[in-house]
Design a protein around this motif. Structure first.
Motif, PDB file in Angstrom:
ATOM      1  N   ARG A 136       7.743  -7.366  -6.945  1.00 31.94           N
ATOM      2  CA  ARG A 136       6.997  -7.861  -5.784  1.00 31.94           C
ATOM      3  C   ARG A 136       7.950  -8.398  -4.725  1.00 31.94           C
ATOM      4  O   ARG A 136       7.818  -8.101  -3.535  1.00 31.94           O
ATOM      5  N   ALA A 137       8.928  -9.186  -5.151  1.00 28.49           N
ATOM      6  CA  ALA A 137       9.895  -9.762  -4.211  1.00 28.49           C
ATOM      7  C   ALA A 137      10.689  -8.662  -3.509  1.00 28.49           C
ATOM      8  O   ALA A 137      10.874  -8.699  -2.283  1.00 28.49           O
ATOM      9  N   ALA A 138      11.146  -7.657  -4.261  1.00 29.11           N
ATOM     10  CA  ALA A 138      11.912  -6.555  -3.674  1.00 29.11           C
ATOM     11  C   ALA A 138      11.056  -5.761  -2.696  1.00 29.11           C
ATOM     12  O   ALA A 138      11.513  -5.387  -1.611  1.00 29.11           O
ATOM     13  N   LEU A 139       9.806  -5.535  -3.067  1.00 29.56           N
ATOM     14  CA  LEU A 139       8.881  -4.801  -2.200  1.00 29.56           C
ATOM     15  C   LEU A 139       8.654  -5.544  -0.893  1.00 29.56           C
ATOM     16  O   LEU A 139       8.808  -4.978   0.194  1.00 29.56           O
ATOM     17  N   LEU A 140       8.299  -6.823  -0.985  1.00 24.67           N
ATOM     18  CA  LEU A 140       8.019  -7.606   0.219  1.00 24.67           C
ATOM     19  C   LEU A 140       9.239  -7.737   1.119  1.00 24.67           C
ATOM     20  O   LEU A 140       9.139  -7.628   2.346  1.00 24.67           O
ATOM     21  N   GLU A 141      10.397  -7.937   0.521  1.00 27.05           N
ATOM     22  CA  GLU A 141      11.629  -8.082   1.306  1.00 27.05           C
ATOM     23  C   GLU A 141      11.952  -6.799   2.062  1.00 27.05           C
ATOM     24  O   GLU A 141      12.243  -6.831   3.260  1.00 27.05           O
ATOM     25  N   GLU A 142      11.883  -5.668   1.384  1.00 25.78           N
ATOM     26  CA  GLU A 142      12.227  -4.403   2.034  1.00 25.78           C
ATOM     27  C   GLU A 142      11.189  -4.004   3.074  1.00 25.78           C
ATOM     28  O   GLU A 142      11.533  -3.514   4.145  1.00 25.78           O
ATOM     29  N   SER A 157      11.863  -3.642   7.064  1.00 23.32           N
ATOM     30  CA  SER A 157      11.597  -2.352   7.721  1.00 23.32           C
ATOM     31  C   SER A 157      10.518  -2.476   8.781  1.00 23.32           C
ATOM     32  O   SER A 157      10.091  -1.475   9.366  1.00 23.32           O
ATOM     33  N   GLY A 158      10.024  -3.710   9.009  1.00 25.68           N
ATOM     34  CA  GLY A 158       9.053  -3.939  10.074  1.00 25.68           C
ATOM     35  C   GLY A 158       7.594  -3.786   9.677  1.00 25.68           C
ATOM     36  O   GLY A 158       6.729  -3.719  10.548  1.00 25.68           O
ATOM     37  N   TYR A 159       7.299  -3.755   8.382  1.00 23.88           N
ATOM     38  CA  TYR A 159       5.912  -3.620   7.925  1.00 23.88           C
ATOM     39  C   TYR A 159       5.388  -4.968   7.452  1.00 23.88           C
ATOM     40  O   TYR A 159       6.126  -5.790   6.917  1.00 23.88           O
ATOM     41  N   THR A 160       4.081  -5.169   7.628  1.00 18.37           N
ATOM     42  CA  THR A 160       3.416  -6.368   7.139  1.00 18.37           C
ATOM     43  C   THR A 160       2.380  -5.956   6.114  1.00 18.37           C
ATOM     44  O   THR A 160       1.585  -5.042   6.352  1.00 18.37           O
ATOM     45  N   VAL A 161       2.401  -6.623   4.962  1.00 18.63           N
ATOM     46  CA  VAL A 161       1.396  -6.368   3.928  1.00 18.63           C
ATOM     47  C   VAL A 161       0.125  -7.098   4.343  1.00 18.63           C
ATOM     48  O   VAL A 161       0.128  -8.309   4.528  1.00 18.63           O
ATOM     49  N   THR A 162      -0.959  -6.339   4.506  1.00 17.74           N
ATOM     50  CA  THR A 162      -2.247  -6.941   4.889  1.00 17.74           C
ATOM     51  C   THR A 162      -3.189  -7.071   3.705  1.00 17.74           C
ATOM     52  O   THR A 162      -4.230  -7.703   3.830  1.00 17.74           O
ATOM     53  N   GLY A 163      -2.833  -6.481   2.575  1.00 18.70           N
ATOM     54  CA  GLY A 163      -3.673  -6.596   1.388  1.00 18.70           C
ATOM     55  C   GLY A 163      -2.991  -5.983   0.182  1.00 18.70           C
ATOM     56  O   GLY A 163      -2.068  -5.179   0.300  1.00 18.70           O
ATOM     57  N   TRP A 164      -3.469  -6.395  -0.996  1.00 22.19           N
ATOM     58  CA  TRP A 164      -2.948  -5.865  -2.256  1.00 22.19           C
ATOM     59  C   TRP A 164      -4.046  -5.074  -2.945  1.00 22.19           C
ATOM     60  O   TRP A 164      -5.169  -5.544  -3.071  1.00 22.19           O
ATOM     61  N   ASP A 165      -3.722  -3.851  -3.381  1.00 23.45           N
ATOM     62  CA  ASP A 165      -4.675  -3.034  -4.128  1.00 23.45           C
ATOM     63  C   ASP A 165      -4.479  -3.195  -5.626  1.00 23.45           C
ATOM     64  O   ASP A 165      -5.444  -3.253  -6.378  1.00 23.45           O
ATOM     65  N   ALA A 166      -3.225  -3.215  -6.079  1.00 24.16           N
ATOM     66  CA  ALA A 166      -2.975  -3.279  -7.523  1.00 24.16           C
ATOM     67  C   ALA A 166      -1.557  -3.747  -7.802  1.00 24.16           C
ATOM     68  O   ALA A 166      -0.649  -3.533  -7.009  1.00 24.16           O
ATOM     69  N   ALA A 167      -1.414  -4.381  -8.946  1.00 22.29           N
ATOM     70  CA  ALA A 167      -0.110  -4.727  -9.508  1.00 22.29           C
ATOM     71  C   ALA A 167      -0.263  -4.562 -11.007  1.00 22.29           C
ATOM     72  O   ALA A 167      -1.162  -5.154 -11.609  1.00 22.29           O
ATOM     73  N   GLU A 168       0.589  -3.730 -11.603  1.00 23.16           N
ATOM     74  CA  GLU A 168       0.405  -3.408 -13.020  1.00 23.16           C
ATOM     75  C   GLU A 168       1.759  -3.275 -13.698  1.00 23.16           C
ATOM     76  O   GLU A 168       2.681  -2.678 -13.153  1.00 23.16           O
ATOM     77  N   ALA A 169       1.859  -3.855 -14.888  1.00 25.59           N
ATOM     78  CA  ALA A 169       3.041  -3.710 -15.735  1.00 25.59           C
ATOM     79  C   ALA A 169       2.601  -3.025 -17.020  1.00 25.59           C
ATOM     80  O   ALA A 169       1.739  -3.538 -17.737  1.00 25.59           O
ATOM     81  N   LEU A 170       3.161  -1.852 -17.286  1.00 23.63           N
ATOM     82  CA  LEU A 170       2.805  -1.104 -18.490  1.00 23.63           C
ATOM     83  C   LEU A 170       4.035  -0.901 -19.357  1.00 23.63           C
ATOM     84  O   LEU A 170       5.100  -0.538 -18.860  1.00 23.63           O
TER      85      LEU A 170
END
Length: 173
Positions: free
Chosen positions: A62-68, A72-85
């Motif tokens: 999550r941290a790596a995703l949000l940082e990158e 890159s100029g994108y803003t996360v406006t919502g979360w659909d899924a987070a899964e660890a398998l």
């Protein structure tokens, strides 16, 4: 000590251009990238973890995703899924998934007792009707040249026929 497959799906403030999706995924996950995808403003990434704790694996991803994304100029406006398998769960899901039975144009033609070209002709008419926003009774192929077997059987059984001799059947039953 088992690593995890991590999948994160977010909604962004704008679409990621297709030509940038893979590079963005590589910047987020590096060599641990398994897959990355986009659809409109949705962005999904699947990667392996470097830790054996699933909660830590999700937090790091999550941290790596949000940082990158922010870099890159994108803003996360919502979360659909987070899964660890676990790898065992991934294997179990893959082994339990199935593709429904399909038929080729030749097999479809055999079900209907017609030549293969007739199937392609009907598919052309169906596609033309779809482009015009009109319905057509011929089933839509799953991929070009292949139809769900159940849809083909239903069509063969219920299709309208012209007056005249019964269609020829290739089987002797």
């Amino acid at each position: 000590m088992e690593p995890w497959n991590i999948t994160l799906s977010v909604v962004l403030d704008r679409p990621v251009p297709r030509e940038h999706v893979f590079a963005l995924g590589r910047r987020i996950a590096g060599e641990r990238l398994l897959s990355v995808g986009e659809h409109e403003t949705a962005f999904t990434i699947t990667m392996t973890s470097t830790t054996t704790d699933p909660v830590d694996a999700l937090a790091q991803a999550r941290a790596a995703l949000l940082e990158e994304l922010a870099g890159s100029g994108y803003t996360v406006t919502g979360w659909d899924a987070a899964e660890a398998l676990s790898y065992a769960e991934v294997e179990r899901r893959l082994s339990n998934s199935s593709i429904p039975p399909m038929v080729s144009a030749a097999e479809f033609a055999e079900l209907c007792g017609v030549r293969k070209q007739w199937i392609y002709d009907l598919e052309s008419k169906r596609a033309a009707a779809a482009r015009e926003g009109k319905p057509h009774p011929f089933p839509t192929p799953v991929v070009p040249g292949y139809w769900l077997k159940s849809a083909a059987e239903h069509f063969a059984k219920n299709r309208k026929r012209k007056p005249g001799p019964a269609p020829r059947r290739s089987d002797a039953s």
